[in-house]
Every structure is written in C-alpha cells, then in structure tokens.
Design an enzyme around this catalytic site. Structure first.
Site, short mmCIF file in Angstrom:
data_model
loop_
_atom_site.label_atom_id
_atom_site.label_comp_id
_atom_site.label_asym_id
_atom_site.label_seq_id
_atom_site.Cartn_x
_atom_site.Cartn_y
_atom_site.Cartn_z
N LEU A 140 0.82 -1.21 0.00
CA LEU A 140 0.00 0.00 0.00
C LEU A 140 0.86 1.27 0.00
O LEU A 140 0.42 2.31 -0.47
CB LEU A 140 -0.94 0.01 1.21
N VAL A 143 1.22 2.59 -3.43
CA VAL A 143 0.07 3.36 -3.91
C VAL A 143 -0.01 4.71 -3.22
O VAL A 143 -0.31 5.73 -3.85
CB VAL A 143 -1.23 2.56 -3.68
N GLU A 144 0.26 4.72 -1.91
CA GLU A 144 0.11 5.95 -1.14
C GLU A 144 1.13 7.02 -1.52
O GLU A 144 0.78 8.17 -1.74
CB GLU A 144 0.25 5.63 0.36
N SER A 145 2.40 6.65 -1.56
CA SER A 145 3.44 7.68 -1.67
C SER A 145 4.57 7.36 -2.64
O SER A 145 5.51 8.13 -2.74
CB SER A 145 4.06 7.92 -0.28
N TYR A 247 -8.45 2.58 -5.71
CA TYR A 247 -7.40 2.35 -4.70
C TYR A 247 -7.11 0.87 -4.51
O TYR A 247 -5.95 0.44 -4.55
CB TYR A 247 -7.85 2.98 -3.38
#
Length: 470
Positions: A140, A143-145, A247
């Site tokens: 994740l 995807v986040e940063s 997401y």
C-alpha cells in the site's frame, strides 16, 4: 514471500551495529588506536548488503520470456492466483488496467521503487509483523506515496502512509513546525499498523479495511448502507468515492508489479541509500550542517535517513531525539557527539551565538604526490567536508601542486566571553595526542578534569575532536 534470500537480506539491514570496546587501562595510548572498528568491519558492512542487493535483484537486464500461447488476461489471473496472500487478489478489467499502468507506462518509476523498497520494506514489515498483520499490506505504501517519506498530497496528507494531521495525532504521531513524525518511516509505519488493527477489528475483512484506510470508515459505512447492507468490496464498489474505487485495484496491481517486475523486463535502480544504519541519541539542538561536518556524512544522506526533521534541525527542547546515520559513521560520531553537545549546552547557557569563537589560522597546503583529501584532513585535524567547503571542491580528486586553503584553530587558542563569565579554553585534537599530553599544555588542566568536562570515558579521543579545557 517466495524468496528466502529477500527475507534474509531485508531483515539483516535492520540489525543495529554495535561495537564492544574494552576500556583502555594505560593513559599513554595514541588516539589512532582507540575507538576504531577493525578496518574489515568498517569498510565491508555496507558493501556486503549492497552485494546481496545485486545478487537478489540480478541487475543484468533479463531475457524476454518465451511468447505465451495463452492470453494476457489468463496470464495475469494465473500469476495472481499463485501469489501467497491473506488478502484476496481479485482479477478483473480494472485490475488489469492498473497492472498495465505499473509495468508499462510507469516502468521507470517501478524501477526506482524497487530500489527504495530494499530500505523501506523491512521497516514496514517489522511494524506489520509486530501487530500480527499480513506483510503484503506493505505494498500500500507504493500506492500511497511511491515510497517517498516527504510526499505531501493536495489535501495535506503527508509521509509514506499519507496520514492527515488529525489521524496522525490520533495514532500517536507528534507533529509541529519542527518535527513531523508522519515523515518518520518507523513511527508512521507503527501508526499505520495500529490503524489497520482497528479497521480489521471493525470490518473483519481486509478489502474493506484497505478501502477504509483510503476514504475513512465513515464513507465505507455509507457505501454499505447504500448497497443494502452488503459487505463485499466489489458489491459496494459503485457506492464508494471515486478515488477509493481505484485504490484497491491499484493495491493489487502494485503487489503484482513488485513481485513480477522481472517478467516484464524491468530492472531495479541501483540503491543509493545506505543499507546498514545505526542510531545516535541527541538531546541538544543541532542542525544537519553541523552533523554532516562532524560525522562526515553528506547532507543528502542525512536528509534521506532523517526526514522527520522539517527544518533540518534536531530541536534541543524536546528531550532525546533519534539521529540515524550509516553504521560506521554513527559509531564514529558517537565518539565526538557528547563533547560537542556539552559545549553547545554551555554555549546556550552563556547566551553565545556560536559553538566557540576561536583564534583561527589559515594556511595554504600544496598537494604532493600520493596525497588524498582524507590524509590532508587528518594531518591538520579537520574533516574532508571542511576541506571541500573551504576550497569549493565538488569531488575528492586532487592534482599535484594544487593549493588548498586550510583553516584551523591556532594551538592554545581560547574562546572569551564578555562580562564576568569565565574564560573557556578549547583544543582540537591532533593525531598522536593523548589526554595527559593535552593536559600538560594548559596551566591547571588535569586528565580527569578534561574527561569530566567532555563526558569522556577512559582515553577515547580522536583527531578533529574539539575538547573543552577546564
């Protein structure tokens, strides 16, 4: 996970490097023999981890796979089905679109993230394992940063895990104008793990927990109500915010891409961050420039390893703070930081603006055959970074006959303060110095007094160290 070497390498990079030193019994011991790691330890540790990195990733460009007779959809579906995961890896056209984006349009970004993952994934996995969570939640962060600890979204979400300020504080992260622990990979990963513990306790479903991480449990609950009480992610999909709909598919795609990069002819970048690090405890205000000078670590590496300090300053009024450095540099910096912090505390108590106002002499050194910046720095009791700064050098290359400026405190130089404050004497240690030899240079100075003033145990001093002479 499918590779044992991967686990061993990444876990090893978290190991703290400590060196046990026996106290020196005799006072007259040359300083170059004290407080040093064996050269084989100091020089080989980080290169060992980098070699393992190269072996694991096999940085030679892979050969293209033999053309598959089955369709791409069948291939993706088969690979996802074979991947071990506690989180369902559903395949559908939306997931395929996300996979194509990572392995085709964003293949260069994927190469950079593979390199960064070597440093950040062990940190994240440690937090997940501590709380009994699936280790594959680490993807994740892709995807986040894109594994950027200083990333900030348009809405103000910050760090590897893109916490908003209220949520970050609710999960124990300290945030003010000087420190933002959302940018600390260790503390933010701990907060992320605790958040997922709460979400899974609430929903009992990993897909819904992942959706809640993105849009908040309130929006997930609203989607469940609108769907008529259904609790399957794909059944409430159309009722979720638009960003959250993509997401979960992007999470599945990131998982796939990080596991199957080699099947798409993608090479990881060469890792630029040190893989072997250690920590130093700091309880006095200190800026990154000072740390760079005394530790001989580049400013860029200090910034990369300590992103939580927003102004590149470690505050002095927050209690003890953690400074992370490459392992060998952390060991060496620990030898000088106590005396450095003591001098800074005395300076602040006296209201002085600088660490010491010394009488300085400037000399010109003419480079001889075989000399290096390191050797010249040791000769004059300064650092390589000092020489580069004074002479505007961008590299360590020298030419015979080149003239270098060298600034250093004059022998016996003292720092004077106004009014009735006592005179403070300072001495910069040179190669071959001993505490007893230094004490003999100053009237009224004793070995025990120097030890006490500089918080030194035994006779552990090194060239370039600045001592207070009481």
């Amino acid at each position: 996970m499918k590779r044992l070497i991967y686990c061993l390498l990444l876990l090893a990079s978290l190991a703290a490097v400590t060196v046990a030193q026996e106290p020196v019994q005799e006072e007259e011991v040359a300083i170059e023999d004290i407080g040093r790691l064996p050269e084989s330890f100091e020089m080989s540790l980080d290169s060992l981890f980098h070699q393992r990195y190269k072996e694991y990733y096999n940085l030679a460009k892979p050969q293209k796979a033999t053309a598959e007779t089955r369709t791409l959809d069948q291939l993706y579906r088969k690979r996802l089905h074979a991947m071990e995961s506690a989180i369902p890896l559903t395949y559908n056209p939306i997931v395929r679109e996300a996979i194509d984006l990572y392995v085709n349009k964003r293949s260069r970004l994927l190469g950079r993230m593979l390199a960064k993952a070597t440093y950040y994934f062990p940190i994240i996995e440690s937090a997940l394992d501590k709380h009994g969570l699936p280790l594959e939640l680490k993807y994740l962060a892709i995807v986040e940063s894109a594994l950027n600890p200083t990333a900030v979204s348009r809405a103000g979400a910050t760090g590897l895990w893109q916490f908003m300020l209220p949520t970050g504080k609710a999960y124990g992260l300290y945030i003010d104008s000087m420190i933002d622990e959302r940018r600390d990979p260790y503390k933010s990963s701990e907060a992320m793990a605790r958040y997922f513990q709460d979400m899974y306790a609430l929903y009992g479903d990993w897909m819904l927990s992942i959706a809640a991480y993105n849009c908040g449990p309130g929006n997930v609950n609203k989607a469940i109500r609108r769907s008529g009480g259904k609790t399957d992610f794909w059944q409430i999909y159309q009722y979720l915010p638009r960003e959250t709909r993509s997401y979960v598919p992007f999470y599945i795609a990131a998982f796939y891409a990080m596991e199957h990069y080699n099947d798409h002819d993608i090479r990881p970048n060469i890792i630029s961050m040190p893989l072997s690090t250690d920590t130093v405890h700091i309880n006095t205000r200190m800026n990154f420039q000072e740390i760079s000078r005394w530790s001989e670590v580049s400013l860029e590496v200090i910034q990369e390893l300590n992103p939580q300090y927003k102004k590149e300053i470690i505050p002095g009024n927050y209690g003890t703070q953690i400074l992370r450095l490459p392992a060998s540099n952390a060991c060496n910096f620990s030898l000088v930081k106590d005396s450095l912090m003591l001098a800074k505390r005395q300076q602040m108590a006296a209201g002085a603006d600088s660490l010491a106002v010394e009488r300085v002499e400037e000399i010109i050194h003419k480079v001889r055959r075989g000399e290096t910046l390191s050797r010249i720095a040791k000769k004059y009791g300064v650092t390589v970074n000092d020489l580069k700064r004074w002479n505007q050098l961008s590299s360590t290359r020298l030419s015979i006959g080149q003239r270098l400026k060298v600034s250093r405190p004059a022998d016996g130089a003292t720092s004077h303060q106004e009014g009735n404050q006592p005179t403070t004497r300072y001495y910069t240690v040179k190669r071959g110095d001993t505490l007893s030899g230094i004490a003999r240079k100053y009237k009224g100075a004793t070995v025990n007094g120097i030890r006490k003033a500089n918080n030194i145990k035994g006779n552990n001093i090194k060239p370039g160290q600045r001592l207070i002479i009481p």
